[in-house]
Design a protein around this motif. Structure first.
Motif, PDB file in Angstrom:
ATOM      1  N   ALA A 116      14.269  55.025 -21.081  1.00 23.37           N
ATOM      2  CA  ALA A 116      14.888  53.711 -21.252  1.00 23.37           C
ATOM      3  C   ALA A 116      15.461  53.555 -22.656  1.00 23.37           C
ATOM      4  O   ALA A 116      16.560  53.021 -22.839  1.00 23.37           O
ATOM      5  CB  ALA A 116      13.866  52.606 -20.973  1.00 23.37           C
ATOM      6  N   VAL A 117      14.724  54.029 -23.658  1.00 26.21           N
ATOM      7  CA  VAL A 117      15.226  53.967 -25.038  1.00 26.21           C
ATOM      8  C   VAL A 117      16.508  54.785 -25.170  1.00 26.21           C
ATOM      9  O   VAL A 117      17.484  54.346 -25.793  1.00 26.21           O
ATOM     10  CB  VAL A 117      14.165  54.487 -26.028  1.00 26.21           C
ATOM     11  N   SER A 118      16.526  55.968 -24.565  1.00 23.27           N
ATOM     12  CA  SER A 118      17.707  56.823 -24.618  1.00 23.27           C
ATOM     13  C   SER A 118      18.900  56.160 -23.927  1.00 23.27           C
ATOM     14  O   SER A 118      20.018  56.129 -24.461  1.00 23.27           O
ATOM     15  CB  SER A 118      17.409  58.183 -23.978  1.00 23.27           C
ATOM     16  N   LEU A 119      18.668  55.603 -22.737  1.00 15.62           N
ATOM     17  CA  LEU A 119      19.745  54.925 -22.016  1.00 15.62           C
ATOM     18  C   LEU A 119      20.258  53.725 -22.792  1.00 15.62           C
ATOM     19  O   LEU A 119      21.477  53.491 -22.873  1.00 15.62           O
ATOM     20  CB  LEU A 119      19.249  54.484 -20.636  1.00 15.62           C
ATOM     21  N   ARG A 120      19.350  52.955 -23.362  1.00 14.98           N
ATOM     22  CA  ARG A 120      19.748  51.770 -24.125  1.00 14.98           C
ATOM     23  C   ARG A 120      20.634  52.146 -25.311  1.00 14.98           C
ATOM     24  O   ARG A 120      21.677  51.535 -25.538  1.00 14.98           O
ATOM     25  CB  ARG A 120      18.504  51.024 -24.621  1.00 14.98           C
ATOM     26  N   GLY A 121      20.205  53.167 -26.059  1.00  9.89           N
ATOM     27  CA  GLY A 121      20.962  53.561 -27.239  1.00  9.89           C
ATOM     28  C   GLY A 121      22.337  54.104 -26.894  1.00  9.89           C
ATOM     29  O   GLY A 121      23.344  53.714 -27.518  1.00  9.89           O
ATOM     30  N   VAL A 138      19.598  45.774 -19.693  1.00 13.99           N
ATOM     31  CA  VAL A 138      18.579  46.015 -18.657  1.00 13.99           C
ATOM     32  C   VAL A 138      17.641  47.149 -19.079  1.00 13.99           C
ATOM     33  O   VAL A 138      16.430  47.084 -18.843  1.00 13.99           O
ATOM     34  CB  VAL A 138      19.239  46.310 -17.301  1.00 13.99           C
ATOM     35  N   ALA A 139      18.184  48.171 -19.716  1.00 13.51           N
ATOM     36  CA  ALA A 139      17.340  49.273 -20.191  1.00 13.51           C
ATOM     37  C   ALA A 139      16.327  48.781 -21.223  1.00 13.51           C
ATOM     38  O   ALA A 139      15.176  49.237 -21.253  1.00 13.51           O
ATOM     39  CB  ALA A 139      18.194  50.390 -20.775  1.00 13.51           C
ATOM     40  N   ALA A 140      16.753  47.828 -22.068  1.00 14.50           N
ATOM     41  CA  ALA A 140      15.830  47.250 -23.049  1.00 14.50           C
ATOM     42  C   ALA A 140      14.687  46.528 -22.346  1.00 14.50           C
ATOM     43  O   ALA A 140      13.532  46.572 -22.799  1.00 14.50           O
ATOM     44  CB  ALA A 140      16.570  46.296 -23.975  1.00 14.50           C
TER      45      ALA A 140
END
Length: 263
Positions: free
Chosen positions: A60-65, A78-80
């Motif tokens: 999720a952290v990777s997707l958010r960034g 949403v990832a956050a």
């Protein structure tokens, strides 16, 4: 000639970004489908729950960034939420696996185009499951979004738990710069900000929120261990409640919620 070169260069950059977005979306779909299997393995005790949580939060952290860097703000938002969902829990409640699947399916719907990238984030996040941190079954979760801007840790967990006992939906952000973009996109019903934050102080964030047309009407409160007579607190807008840590925390929190018409 110069104007043509400028247009060509601009077009080349746009093409590069578009290609990067396509690649990211393809890879994100693969990541999310793999996460579905991870959650399913943990549900059936084929994988320790702690390992599942670590994998989910890491992805999720990777997707958010990556999404934020590419201007895909709905995915980042949403990832956050997925990243923050299991924070503060040693053991997910029974609904936890179902909730994880809702987050993952929502992200897949965005990535694969079933939910438009232009969807209003404020409406979408209110359809997501509330955080898993509070397990008391007779607490009715209200449609009230509270964003807590504090460093992750015991203090943030305590404040969040108090809010969850009131039935509020909570989300915690540990960075004031990240919080600013989240506030603009999701328009929470209340923002509670820690006074001492890295980089940009919580007091500066509150002052900025009250100065900007997009956020000036969002209720905010400040939580601090500073004494009431501290000069720094005098910079706050007069309608911002101050919640003091310590013995008077509960009374201050109740007073803030009352002043902001949330109870």
């Amino acid at each position: 000639m110069t104007e043509k070169l400028t247009r060509d260069a601009g077009g080349a950059v746009d093409d590069i970004i578009a290609e990067m977005r396509r690649t990211f979306l393809d890879e994100a779909a693969d990541t999310l489908r793999a996460l579905e299997l991870v959650v399913e393995d943990a549900r059936h005790d084929r994988l320790p729950q702690a390992d599942m949580v670590h994998r989910v939060r890491t992805d999720a952290v990777s997707l958010r960034g990556q999404a934020a860097n590419l201007g895909l703000s709905l995915i980042a938002t949403v990832a956050a939420r997925l990243e923050d969902y299991p924070v503060g829990t040693r053991q997910l409640p029974p609904r936890g696996f179902d909730d994880m699947e809702v987050f993952i399916e929502t992200l897949l719907d965005i990535v694969e185009g079933r939910i438009s990238m232009d969807t209003e984030a404020a409406a979408l996040v209110r359809k997501l499951p509330p955080k898993a941190g509070f397990r008391v079954g007779d607490i009715e979760v209200r449609d009230v979004e509270v964003l807590l801007v504090m460093p992750y840790g015991a203090a943030a967990h305590f404040v969040e738990r108090e809010l969850q006992q009131c039935g509020y939906r909570t989300h915690t952000i540990g960075n004031t710069f990240d919080a600013l973009s989240i506030i603009v996109r999701t328009k929470p019903d209340l923002v509670i900000v820690g006074a001492v934050m890295p980089d940009l102080s919580g007091i500066d964030l509150v002052m900025g929120l009250h100065a900007m047309p997009q956020t000036r009407n969002i209720p905010t409160a400040l939580i601090t261990s500073l004494p009431p007579e501290d000069d720094y607190l005098k910079l706050l807008p007069p309608d911002v409640p101050v919640i003091h840590k310590g013995a008077q925390f509960g009374d201050d929190l109740a007073d803030a919620l009352d002043r902001l018409f949330l109870i």
